[in-house]
Design a protein around this motif. Structure first.
Motif, PDB file in Angstrom:
ATOM      1  N   SER A 181       0.843  -1.192   0.000  1.00  0.00           N
ATOM      2  CA  SER A 181       0.000   0.000   0.000  1.00  0.00           C
ATOM      3  C   SER A 181       0.881   1.246   0.000  1.00  0.00           C
ATOM      4  N   TYR A 182       0.747   2.054  -1.029  1.00  0.00           N
ATOM      5  CA  TYR A 182       1.494   3.321  -1.088  1.00  0.00           C
ATOM      6  C   TYR A 182       1.216   4.175   0.148  1.00  0.00           C
ATOM      7  N   ILE A 183      -0.053   4.259   0.530  1.00  0.00           N
ATOM      8  CA  ILE A 183      -0.412   5.159   1.619  1.00  0.00           C
ATOM      9  C   ILE A 183       0.183   4.707   2.956  1.00  0.00           C
ATOM     10  N   LYS A 184       0.321   3.405   3.152  1.00  0.00           N
ATOM     11  CA  LYS A 184       0.844   2.890   4.416  1.00  0.00           C
ATOM     12  C   LYS A 184       2.366   2.801   4.435  1.00  0.00           C
ATOM     13  N   GLU A 185       2.966   2.487   3.290  1.00  0.00           N
ATOM     14  CA  GLU A 185       4.386   2.147   3.271  1.00  0.00           C
ATOM     15  C   GLU A 185       5.306   3.233   2.702  1.00  0.00           C
ATOM     16  N   VAL A 186       4.720   4.242   2.024  1.00  0.00           N
ATOM     17  CA  VAL A 186       5.562   5.232   1.345  1.00  0.00           C
ATOM     18  C   VAL A 186       5.196   6.672   1.710  1.00  0.00           C
ATOM     19  N   ALA A 187       3.914   6.990   1.702  1.00  0.00           N
ATOM     20  CA  ALA A 187       3.461   8.393   1.705  1.00  0.00           C
ATOM     21  C   ALA A 187       3.967   9.218   2.885  1.00  0.00           C
ATOM     22  N   ARG A 188       4.193   8.608   4.051  1.00  0.00           N
ATOM     23  CA  ARG A 188       4.561   9.369   5.248  1.00  0.00           C
ATOM     24  C   ARG A 188       6.059   9.603   5.388  1.00  0.00           C
ATOM     25  N   ALA A 189       6.859   9.051   4.487  1.00  0.00           N
ATOM     26  CA  ALA A 189       8.322   9.201   4.597  1.00  0.00           C
ATOM     27  C   ALA A 189       8.735  10.625   4.244  1.00  0.00           C
ATOM     28  N   ARG A 190       9.504  11.273   5.149  1.00  0.00           N
ATOM     29  CA  ARG A 190       9.850  12.684   4.996  1.00  0.00           C
ATOM     30  C   ARG A 190      11.200  12.888   4.320  1.00  0.00           C
ATOM     31  N   THR A 191      11.335  14.058   3.724  1.00  0.00           N
ATOM     32  CA  THR A 191      12.613  14.465   3.163  1.00  0.00           C
ATOM     33  C   THR A 191      13.624  14.642   4.288  1.00  0.00           C
ATOM     34  N   PHE A 192      14.898  14.633   3.960  1.00  0.00           N
ATOM     35  CA  PHE A 192      15.928  14.740   4.993  1.00  0.00           C
ATOM     36  C   PHE A 192      17.081  15.612   4.513  1.00  0.00           C
ATOM     37  N   GLY A 193      17.825  16.152   5.475  1.00  0.00           N
ATOM     38  CA  GLY A 193      18.969  16.995   5.134  1.00  0.00           C
ATOM     39  C   GLY A 193      19.964  17.044   6.277  1.00  0.00           C
ATOM     40  N   PHE A 194      21.155  17.511   5.969  1.00  0.00           N
ATOM     41  CA  PHE A 194      22.244  17.541   6.935  1.00  0.00           C
ATOM     42  C   PHE A 194      22.562  18.986   7.346  1.00  0.00           C
ATOM     43  N   MET A 195      22.906  19.167   8.602  1.00  0.00           N
ATOM     44  CA  MET A 195      23.248  20.501   9.091  1.00  0.00           C
ATOM     45  C   MET A 195      24.389  21.114   8.279  1.00  0.00           C
ATOM     46  N   HIS A 196      25.356  20.287   7.857  1.00  0.00           N
ATOM     47  CA  HIS A 196      26.517  20.822   7.138  1.00  0.00           C
ATOM     48  C   HIS A 196      26.163  21.311   5.735  1.00  0.00           C
ATOM     49  N   GLU A 197      24.966  20.942   5.250  1.00  0.00           N
ATOM     50  CA  GLU A 197      24.535  21.405   3.936  1.00  0.00           C
ATOM     51  C   GLU A 197      23.870  22.780   3.969  1.00  0.00           C
TER      52      GLU A 197
END
Length: 305
Positions: A181-197
């Motif tokens: 299920s896209y809604i259960k397994e993918v949709a809630r995953a957030r973008t990410f980034g590093f402080m050094h960027e």
């Protein structure tokens, strides 16, 4: 399932652009069959609009951005991913700034908006799929992406970060939407980034709206967000979310298997351009009955409504 889909009603939201930091008002409205996904800058004279297509993605620095005649609509990939997850073919997307609102950094808030508006089948207009007929790839150094013939839709993606938080997390995700299920397994995953960027992003006018409210933030050793991760492998799941959104810029669901290693927005767009450049590599497909469509699309759409 075999018919095109749009929204049942108009819905609005307000947010901030991840890279611009600008306040943006977003309106999603129903659209006629065969009109596609159209983005419109309602804050500009003449309200310039873009019907999504790979040839309009002309800036891929940390996002997928439509650019034409110096008019920009940026960071569309999370909304496009939500449209893919709910099988939306035709919709008008109005924005009042140069970038989509980042919301919480995932596709889940966009799914919620679409569900609040409701999804309507547009009988008798048939949904058009793009079936991949032979392997197509894009390669850049050690990075690569490819599309392979497959009677369904599945994604296999590997990321590679030499960082303690990533060493504790799976860096490969393989999802077959005949079983997932896209809604259960993918949709809630957030973008990410590093402080050094952060310094690089600020210098390049990027990331001005970023915060721990809309991204996973890491220092040299760990995740800084107090609530931690939503999935053990949230990093690679977000890259899957991005890839699904980037590929849906094609304007049609893909009947194919997508594989990637260290891929990003630029590689995903190059892959679509390579696909379209070879007329022998793909064909349009429609289905008379829902059961004739690959089972991945039964579950992919049905499980998300």
């Amino acid at each position: 399932m075999i018919y095109q889909r749009t929204l049942n009603s108009t819905i609005r939201a307000v947010g901030v652009g991840l890279h611009s930091g600008d306040k943006v008002e977003l309106t999603l409205s129903p659209a006629a069959p065969d009109s596609g996904i159209v983005f419109r800058r309602v804050d500009l004279p003449g309200q310039p609009s873009f019907k999504v297509g790979p040839d309009l993605v002309n800036d891929t620095r940390l996002s997928s951005t439509l650019v034409r005649d110096e008019v920009r609509i940026g960071t569309i990939e999370h909304l496009m991913s939500a449209f893919a997850g709910l099988g939306i073919d035709n919709v008008l997307v109005d924005v009042t700034a140069q970038e989509m609102p980042i919301m919480d950094g995932s596709a889940a808030p966009f799914l919620y908006l679409i569900q609040q508006a409701g999804v309507k089948e547009q009988k008798p207009a048939r949904k058009r799929y793009v079936r991949v007929l032979k392997p197509v790839e894009a390669v850049e150094g050690d990075k690569w992406v490819r599309l392979l013939p497959h009677e369904g839709y599945k994604v296999r993606l590997t990321i590679e970060f030499k960082h303690p938080a990533f060493q504790k997390s799976a860096q490969t995700a393989e999802l077959d939407f005949a079983e997932t299920s896209y809604i259960k397994e993918v949709a809630r995953a957030r973008t990410f980034g590093f402080m050094h960027e952060v310094e690089y992003m600020r210098t390049n006018d990027l990331g001005r709206g970023g915060s721990m409210e809309n991204a996973i933030v890491l220092d040299e050793y760990k995740v800084l967000n107090q609530e931690g991760l939503r999935f053990d492998d949230e990093f690679v799941r977000h890259k899957v979310l991005d890839a699904i959104g980037d590929l849906y810029i094609l304007g049609h669901p893909l009947i194919a298997a997508f594989e990637g290693f260290k891929s990003g927005h630029a590689m995903n767009n190059k892959l679509l351009r390579n696909l379209l450049a070879d007329p022998t590599a793909w064909e349009y497909a429609t289905f008379d009955k829902a059961e004739q469509a690959p089972s991945a699309f039964h579950r992919y759409v049905q499980a998300s409504i």
